[in-house]
Scaffold this active site. Structure first.
Site, PDB file in Angstrom:
ATOM      1  N   ASP A 176       0.836  -1.196   0.000  1.00  7.52           N
ATOM      2  CA  ASP A 176       0.000   0.000   0.000  1.00  7.52           C
ATOM      3  C   ASP A 176       0.869   1.242   0.000  1.00  7.52           C
ATOM      4  O   ASP A 176       2.037   1.212   0.426  1.00  7.52           O
ATOM      5  CB  ASP A 176      -0.921   0.025   1.222  1.00  7.52           C
ATOM      6  CG  ASP A 176      -0.146   0.271   2.517  1.00  7.52           C
ATOM      7  OD1 ASP A 176      -0.243   1.388   3.066  1.00  7.52           O
ATOM      8  OD2 ASP A 176       0.579  -0.642   2.965  1.00  7.52           O
ATOM      9  N   GLY A 319       7.529  -0.031   4.717  1.00  9.61           N
ATOM     10  CA  GLY A 319       6.252  -0.303   4.076  1.00  9.61           C
ATOM     11  C   GLY A 319       6.331  -0.181   2.567  1.00  9.61           C
ATOM     12  O   GLY A 319       7.375  -0.413   1.958  1.00  9.61           O
ATOM     13  N   GLU A 320       5.190   0.157   1.948  1.00 13.00           N
ATOM     14  CA  GLU A 320       5.112   0.399   0.510  1.00 13.00           C
ATOM     15  C   GLU A 320       5.462  -0.826  -0.324  1.00 13.00           C
ATOM     16  O   GLU A 320       5.868  -0.714  -1.477  1.00 13.00           O
ATOM     17  CB  GLU A 320       6.017   1.576   0.112  1.00 13.00           C
ATOM     18  CG  GLU A 320       5.732   2.851   0.874  1.00 13.00           C
ATOM     19  CD  GLU A 320       6.750   3.949   0.581  1.00 13.00           C
ATOM     20  OE1 GLU A 320       7.375   3.914  -0.502  1.00 13.00           O
ATOM     21  OE2 GLU A 320       6.918   4.835   1.436  1.00 13.00           O
ATOM     22  N   GLY A 321       5.335  -2.020   0.238  1.00  8.47           N
ATOM     23  CA  GLY A 321       5.646  -3.241  -0.489  1.00  8.47           C
ATOM     24  C   GLY A 321       7.104  -3.646  -0.450  1.00  8.47           C
ATOM     25  O   GLY A 321       7.480  -4.692  -1.000  1.00  8.47           O
TER      26      GLY A 321
END
Length: 368
Positions: A176, A319-321
């Site tokens: 996300d 985060g962010e994949g």
């Protein structure tokens, strides 16, 4: 729309194929257990693909769902409210960690704007064309989405999963891009696991100080009061305390399982959406892997509930994949080993005369 209908559409990976993969593994030149968890991953991929030996992963894809969350206005994030567009732009420009890894690993990166709070002209049309709404509501005092928006978001995620499956994608790394998303995710996990706000409140990918943590905990506590009355309806739960990006990710996960497309989950947002999807279809988690430990307590809670053990624990919290993408080479290695390692050459049975020494040839034991 009733998410419970997915329960009848999702089957588990083929158990018979997995047994065949396990038997083949016993015959490989590398002793069983010598490759550790890679053996398990290879067998899981065989079952998912319905193929022995497993096929190499040739078309993985990173898919990131983006959205802003109104609850970020309370100062619960390390980033300013309404700045998800900056995260999206950095990823598009190749200047974020996930973009660097995607470029290094030669994996295509797809960003889906489900609810970013910015003028559409600021982002490429290919990113914003799916947008459900501009930002999601402040979940501590109002619904994140209307019922109609929640259904649109879920159907958006389903459509993206169909597009990926139809294009030949054989594994998705799911993450996300959001500001305030971990607050919504923690609320979902606390509601579904029956825990208090303090148990699931983390410090997010950007990190927050103690005062911001207390504000975040209070926001989750207030959102939980609004979530508990709607726990019986997953779609209403997403509308009440989720968000457009979270609802879309939930639809994506469910439809990916329908299409037999494996998914590697990144952080707490993906884990929360997976937990909602599991509530709708209990077989769905059999199609997912947990990429990494993010350090968020809500992620650990959700993964424990789904019996998913993360592949990596490197302390990556961005985060962010990013963490899930770091796990991709491990999954690819498991597929390569299962597909390419040769089997042992069978040992021919010896003749009886050779197997049993002649009586004259048997040596008497030395007397001592």
């Amino acid at each position: 729309m009733n998410l419970d209908d997915f329960s009848d559409l999702i089957e588990r990976p083929d158990g018979g194929v997995r047994r065949d993969a396990e038997e083949r593994r016993e015959r490989l030149i590398v002793p069983p257990g010598a490759l550790g968890r890679l053996d398990e991953l290879g067998e899981w991929l065989s079952a998912a693909q319905q193929s022995v030996p497993v096929r190499a992963l040739s078309q993985p894809r990173v898919v990131l769902f983006a959205g802003d969350h109104g609850v970020a206005e309370l100062g619960v994030s390390g980033r300013a409210a309404g700045t998800t567009q900056e995260l999206v732009r950095a990823a598009l420009d190749g200047a974020s960690p996930v973009a660097v890894l995607a470029r290094r690993f030669s994996v295509p990166l797809r960003i889906v704007d489900a609810g970013v709070d910015c003028d559409p002209e600021l982002l490429p049309e290919s990113v914003v064309r799916h947008r459900v709404r501009r930002g999601s509501g402040r979940i501590d005092i109002e619904d994140a989405l209307t019922a109609e928006e929640a259904e649109r978001a879920v159907r958006l995620g389903m459509a993206i999963a169909d597009e990926e499956a139809d294009s030949g994608t054989d594994l998705v790394v799911l993450g996300d891009l959001s500001v305030g998303g971990t607050t919504a995710a923690a609320t979902l996990v606390a509601a579904l696991c029956g825990t208090d706000a303090s148990v699931v409140t983390g410090r997010g990918g950007a990190g927050i100080d103690d005062l911001a943590w207390m504000r975040k905990c209070a926001a989750i506590r207030d959102a939980l009061r609004r979530a508990r009355p709607v726990l019986g309806d997953q779609l209403e739960l997403l509308a009440t305390v989720g968000g457009a990006d979270l609802a879309a990710m939930t639809g994506f996960l469910l439809q990916s399982a329908v299409r037999r497309m494996p998914v590697v989950l990144d952080g707490v947002v993906a884990a929360a959406c997976a937990l909602v999807a599991q509530r709708a279809a209990f077989r769905a988690p059999d199609w997912w892997l947990a990429g990494q430990v993010s350090g968020e307590p809500a992620q650990s809670k959700a993964l424990d509930r789904m019996a998913l053990t993360p592949l990596l624990d490197h302390g990556v919290t961005v985060g962010e994949g990013t963490g899930a993408l770091l796990a991709l080479p491990l999954v690819q290695a498991a597929a390569a080993f299962a597909a390419e390692l040769p089997e042992r050459t069978p040992v021919a049975a010896a003749d009886d005369d050779e197997a049993t020494p002649a009586e004259d040839d048997v040596k008497a034991p030395d007397a001592t």
